[in-house]
Structures are given as structure tokens and as C-alpha cells.
Write an enzyme that holds these catalytic residues in place. Structure first.
Site, short mmCIF file in Angstrom:
data_model
loop_
_atom_site.label_atom_id
_atom_site.label_comp_id
_atom_site.label_asym_id
_atom_site.label_seq_id
_atom_site.Cartn_x
_atom_site.Cartn_y
_atom_site.Cartn_z
N GLY A 43 0.83 -1.21 0.00
CA GLY A 43 0.00 0.00 0.00
C GLY A 43 0.86 1.25 0.00
O GLY A 43 1.88 1.29 0.68
N GLY A 82 0.71 -10.13 -6.52
CA GLY A 82 1.86 -10.68 -7.23
C GLY A 82 3.14 -10.73 -6.41
O GLY A 82 4.21 -10.40 -6.91
N ARG A 140 5.16 -15.87 -3.72
CA ARG A 140 3.85 -16.57 -3.68
C ARG A 140 2.98 -16.00 -4.80
O ARG A 140 1.91 -15.46 -4.57
CB ARG A 140 3.17 -16.34 -2.32
CG ARG A 140 3.91 -16.94 -1.15
CD ARG A 140 3.16 -16.82 0.15
NE ARG A 140 3.15 -15.46 0.66
CZ ARG A 140 4.15 -14.90 1.35
NH1 ARG A 140 5.24 -15.60 1.61
NH2 ARG A 140 4.07 -13.66 1.78
N GLY A 180 6.56 -2.49 2.99
CA GLY A 180 6.22 -2.99 4.31
C GLY A 180 6.80 -4.38 4.55
O GLY A 180 7.80 -4.76 3.93
N ASP A 181 6.14 -5.16 5.40
CA ASP A 181 6.70 -6.47 5.74
C ASP A 181 6.86 -7.37 4.52
O ASP A 181 7.85 -8.09 4.39
CB ASP A 181 5.88 -7.15 6.84
CG ASP A 181 4.40 -7.18 6.53
OD1 ASP A 181 3.96 -6.50 5.58
OD2 ASP A 181 3.66 -7.89 7.24
N GLY A 182 5.90 -7.30 3.58
CA GLY A 182 5.99 -8.11 2.36
C GLY A 182 7.23 -7.77 1.56
O GLY A 182 7.99 -8.65 1.14
N THR A 187 5.10 2.24 6.01
CA THR A 187 3.71 1.85 6.30
C THR A 187 3.02 2.98 7.04
O THR A 187 3.62 3.60 7.92
CB THR A 187 3.60 0.57 7.16
OG1 THR A 187 2.33 0.56 7.81
CG2 THR A 187 4.65 0.48 8.24
N ILE A 188 1.79 3.26 6.68
CA ILE A 188 1.05 4.25 7.46
C ILE A 188 0.64 3.64 8.80
O ILE A 188 0.32 4.34 9.74
CB ILE A 188 -0.21 4.80 6.74
CG1 ILE A 188 -1.26 3.72 6.52
CG2 ILE A 188 0.15 5.49 5.44
CD1 ILE A 188 -2.65 4.29 6.27
N ASP A 189 0.65 2.29 8.87
CA ASP A 189 0.13 1.61 10.06
C ASP A 189 1.10 1.65 11.25
O ASP A 189 0.69 1.37 12.38
CB ASP A 189 -0.17 0.14 9.75
CG ASP A 189 -1.23 -0.03 8.69
OD1 ASP A 189 -1.88 0.97 8.35
OD2 ASP A 189 -1.41 -1.16 8.21
N ASP A 191 3.36 -0.49 11.92
CA ASP A 191 3.41 -1.82 12.55
C ASP A 191 4.69 -2.59 12.21
O ASP A 191 4.75 -3.79 12.43
CB ASP A 191 2.17 -2.63 12.17
CG ASP A 191 2.02 -2.80 10.67
OD1 ASP A 191 2.85 -2.25 9.92
OD2 ASP A 191 1.07 -3.47 10.23
N ARG A 229 -24.97 14.18 18.74
CA ARG A 229 -24.92 12.83 18.17
C ARG A 229 -23.70 12.07 18.65
O ARG A 229 -22.74 12.66 19.15
CB ARG A 229 -24.79 12.92 16.64
CG ARG A 229 -26.07 13.26 15.93
CD ARG A 229 -25.78 13.50 14.47
NE ARG A 229 -27.02 13.63 13.73
CZ ARG A 229 -27.11 14.22 12.55
NH1 ARG A 229 -26.05 14.74 11.96
NH2 ARG A 229 -28.27 14.28 11.94
N MET A 254 -7.84 3.40 9.22
CA MET A 254 -7.05 2.24 8.78
C MET A 254 -6.09 1.80 9.88
O MET A 254 -5.98 2.44 10.92
CB MET A 254 -6.27 2.59 7.52
CG MET A 254 -7.07 2.44 6.26
SD MET A 254 -5.95 2.62 4.85
CE MET A 254 -7.05 2.09 3.54
N ARG A 269 -4.31 -2.11 9.85
CA ARG A 269 -4.89 -3.46 9.73
C ARG A 269 -4.97 -4.23 11.04
O ARG A 269 -6.06 -4.40 11.56
CB ARG A 269 -4.11 -4.24 8.67
CG ARG A 269 -4.92 -5.31 8.05
CD ARG A 269 -4.17 -6.02 6.98
NE ARG A 269 -4.51 -5.56 5.64
CZ ARG A 269 -3.63 -5.30 4.70
NH1 ARG A 269 -2.36 -5.40 4.95
NH2 ARG A 269 -4.03 -4.92 3.51
N HIS A 303 -8.91 5.27 2.63
CA HIS A 303 -7.77 5.68 1.81
C HIS A 303 -7.46 7.17 1.87
O HIS A 303 -6.40 7.58 1.39
CB HIS A 303 -7.97 5.23 0.36
CG HIS A 303 -7.93 3.73 0.23
ND1 HIS A 303 -9.03 2.94 0.48
CD2 HIS A 303 -6.91 2.89 -0.06
CE1 HIS A 303 -8.69 1.67 0.32
NE2 HIS A 303 -7.42 1.61 0.01
N LEU A 304 -8.37 7.96 2.45
CA LEU A 304 -8.03 9.38 2.64
C LEU A 304 -6.76 9.49 3.49
O LEU A 304 -6.00 10.44 3.38
CB LEU A 304 -9.17 10.12 3.33
CG LEU A 304 -10.44 10.33 2.50
CD1 LEU A 304 -11.55 10.87 3.38
CD2 LEU A 304 -10.14 11.30 1.36
#
Ligand code: F6P
Length: 372
Positions: free
Chosen positions: A18, A87, A91, A127-129, A150-152, A154, A187, A194, A196, A295-296
């Protein structure tokens, strides 16, 4: 693109997985640093597809990167060489004549492809991949340096990755915005972000953006407790509440919300915000709305922090090649950028430690995680 011994040293860049704001800044710094040393620089299109699927690139799957190509790209989101999370060369999903799909290892083809283009060293940004692919290439003798992305947030082995600060900053701004409208209409506003299987974005934005509840994968939730928090606020005269939900959050004893599962790809998550919003409306009787940032959080211009980190990573990767390094990843260890073995990034996912001061800060401020 034949390569003779008298030809300049040649490096290639690949961006995989990503996209994250800052990828283009890495590319710019790496290209300028390489050119500065008299090297040539190439970009592999769409991860490694430019080499593995050459027919899809009539204009070239491996393109020269020059001073002109990288001009003005530091502030741009995305990646000028493209990326993919399909891809994976180790794998690679392949269709049999009967339509069924199996995974095969195309790493050797990638090694040969790089050699055919005369690539002396590779910078694999991802990232990890991408780090796993880089490690496999290194084991097969390719000179390769990893750049973590990575934005995550992680990835292990680096204190931070570029993209994360941009994602958190934007999510925080969004929380400020929804707070105003939630308050005006009395409210509950649920905001899904995001991240994961790690709750870093939700946690950091949730605290900075004054959320009242934060649901992260590391702390399975009980919505009755979140509803109780909302009721307590109402008893104190505060008729609005903000709930941040990481896409990988899950109920106690329950599972992740998976929307799609495909061979050769990570599961696609989604829908947890919807479930939480619906349940909270039922439990509290208060009108509830949902915003999914998705995705923003990946687009937009990198923050100054991410630009600088990305530029430092790009230049450090080229310095590492010049020093004869291989099989390592550049990593942030403030105040410096250091090198760590590629395997460090893939051996473990960096999740939110439950005893971290950031989690304690949230608890001390009365933010509810749905667990107490
Ligand atoms: O890993 C980065 C990330 O943005 C995750 O937070 C998210 O789950 C995933 O990528 C989404 O991937 P895609 O854009 O392929 O749906």
C-alpha cells in the site's frame, strides 16, 4: 540495457504494498544521492511487476530515473513508479488451465531479471511483504537494502515509518471536524480509521483528537462498556460522543471484519465501523453517524516529519550501498538512522503495547477502550 564493466554502477528502486505519503520523497533522495555518486538509477514499475510481467509494460517495466523525473516530487503522495499488493514474487498467484489458482515462487526469475537489466543493487521500499522479498533476494546474492514504509506503524526494528505521521495528523484533523458537528447535533460520531492489525493510528489520533472511546485490535471490545461511557457523559450533560475504531478492532471473543479474501493478498478488512455505529445507536438510543476515513489516510502530501524521515531513509539507503552493505533495512533510532537486518522487520508485527505510556495516558484521561 546491456551492462559492461566500464558502465556506471546501476541501482534500481521498487515501491511495494500500500502506498504511504513519503514514498516519492524516498525516491527523490535516493535518486539524487545515487546521481551524486555518478551512478545510474532505475525504477521498477508497480512493485516487481515491471520485471515479472514485462508484456504489460510496452513502454518499459524498468524506467530511468533522472534529476528531471524526480523534480518537485517530495511533497507528492503516491509513488511515481507505481506499487501493488498483488503478485508477491515468492507466492505469485497463477491460474491453471482449469481456472483454479495456485501460488508459485518466482524469486529466481526476479533475480535473473535484475541481472538482465544490469542492476548492481536494489532498494526495496515497502512494508513487511517487501522486506520479506528483499531478504529472499539477499539470500540469493542480490545486493539489496530495505526502506521501511507503512502508514500503520506496525513494522518492527524502526521507531517510526514515514506515512504514519501524515495519517495520524489527517485523522486528528477529521476528529476535530466531526466533534464540531457531533456537538451541534448532539450525536454519537463513529470514525473508522485504517491500521490493519495494529491500532497505532486510532490510538494516536484518538488521544490527540479528544475521542471519548478508542477501539483497537489489541484490546477486544465490549460495546456495552462503550455505551456506558456515552451514558455517563449524558448524565453529566454532554450529549455527544466521539468513538474512533481501527478497521481491525474486534469484539471480545469475536473476529476481525473481513470483506474480501484472495490468494496472494492480505485480507481486506472493513465494516467494523458500521457494526459499532449500529450497535451503539441501539444501546444508547442516541442518533449515531459513521465516517470511514479509509484511503483518505493514505493520500495527501506528507507532513514535514514524514518528508524529512523519507528523505533521510532514501539517502541512507544509498549510503548503505556505497558502504558495501546488503541484506539490511534502514531504520529510525532517534537521533540517527541505523541499519538493522531485514529479518528484524518481518519477524514480528509491532502492535500497541498495552502497558505503554500512550495507552496509560488515554486511560488516565478517562478514554474508554471498551474493556473496563
Ligand atoms: O497496510 C496499509 C493499509 O493501508 C492498511 O491500513 C489497510 O488495511 C490496507 O493497507 C488497505 O489495503 P488496500 O488499499 O489494498 O485495500
Amino acid at each position: 540495457m546491456a551492462h559492461s564493466h566500464s558502465a556506471p554502477f546501476r541501482i534500481a528502486l521498487s515501491t511495494g504494498g500500500g502506498d504511504a505519503p513519503g514514498l516519492n520523497a524516498v525516491i527523490r533522495a535516493a535518486v539524487l544521492s545515487a546521481l551524486h555518486r555518478g551512478w545510474e538509477c532505475y525504477g521498477i514499475r508497480d512493485g516487481f511487476a515491471g520485471i515479472l510481467s514485462p508484456k504489460e509494460y510496452p513502454q518499459g517495466g524498468v524506467i530511468p530515473l533522472t534529476r528531471e523525473t524526480v523534480r518537485g516530487i517530495t511533497s507528492l503522495g503516491g509513488t511515481i513508479i507505481g506499487t501493488t499488493n498483488r503478485g508477491h514474487p515468492m507466492r505469485y498467484p497463477t491460474q491453471r488451465p482449469d481456472g483454479t489458482v495456485y501460488e508459485r515462487d518466482r524469486t529466481d526469475e526476479l533475480v535473473n531479471g535484475l541481472a538482465a537489466y544490469g542492476i548492481d543493487a536494489l532498494i526495496s521500499i515497502g512494508g513487511d511483504g517487501s522486506m520479506e522479498i528483499a531478504a529472499a533476494l539477499a539470500r540469493k546474492g542480490v545486493r539489496v537494502i530495505g526502506v521501511p514504509k507503512t502508514i500503520d506503524n506496525d513494522l518492527d526494528g524502526t521507531v517510526s515509518t514515514f506515512g504514519f505521521d501524515t495519517a495520524v495528523s489527517f485523522a486528528t484533523e477529521c476528529l476535530d471536524r466531526v466533534t464540531a458537528t457531533a456537538q451541534a447535533h448532539q450525536r454519537v460520531l463513529v470514525v473508522e480509521v485504517m491500521g490493519r492489525y495494529a491500532g497505532w493510528i486510532a490510538l494516536h489520533a484518538g488521544i490527540a483528537g479528544s475521542a471519548h472511546a478508542i477501539l483497537i485490535p489489541e484490546i477486544p471490545y465490549n460495546l456495552e462498556l462503550v455505551a456506558e461511557k456515552i451514558r455517563q457523559r449524558e448524565e453529566a450533560g454532554r450529549y455527544f460522543s466521539i468513538v474512533v475504531v481501527a478497521e481491525g478492532a474486534r469484539p471480545k471473543g469475536g473476529d476481525f471484519s473481513v470483506v474480501a479474501r484472495e490468494p496472494g493478498r492480505a485480507d481486506r478488512l472493513g465494516g467494523v465501523g458500521e457494526k459499532v455505529a449500529h450497535a451503539l445507536e441501539e444501546l444508547t438510543g442516541r442518533e449515531t453517524r459513521l465516517v470511514v476515513l479509509g484511503h483518505l489516510l493514505r493520500g495527501g502530501s506528507p507532513t514535514t516529519f514524514d518528508r524529512l524521515l523519507a528523505l533521510r531513509f532514501g539517502a541512507a539507503a544509498v549510503r548503505a550501498i556505497a558502504e558495501g552493505q546488503s541484506g539490511i533495512m534502514v531504520a529510525l533510532d532517534p537521533p540517527t538512522v541505523k541499519y538493522v537486518p531485514l529479518e528484524v522487520a518481518t519477524s514480528r508485527m509491532k502492535t500497541v503495547p498495552l502497558d505503554s505510556d500512550t495507552v496509560l495516558t488515554a486511560r488516565d484521561m478517562g478514554i474508554c477502550f471498551g474493556d473496563e
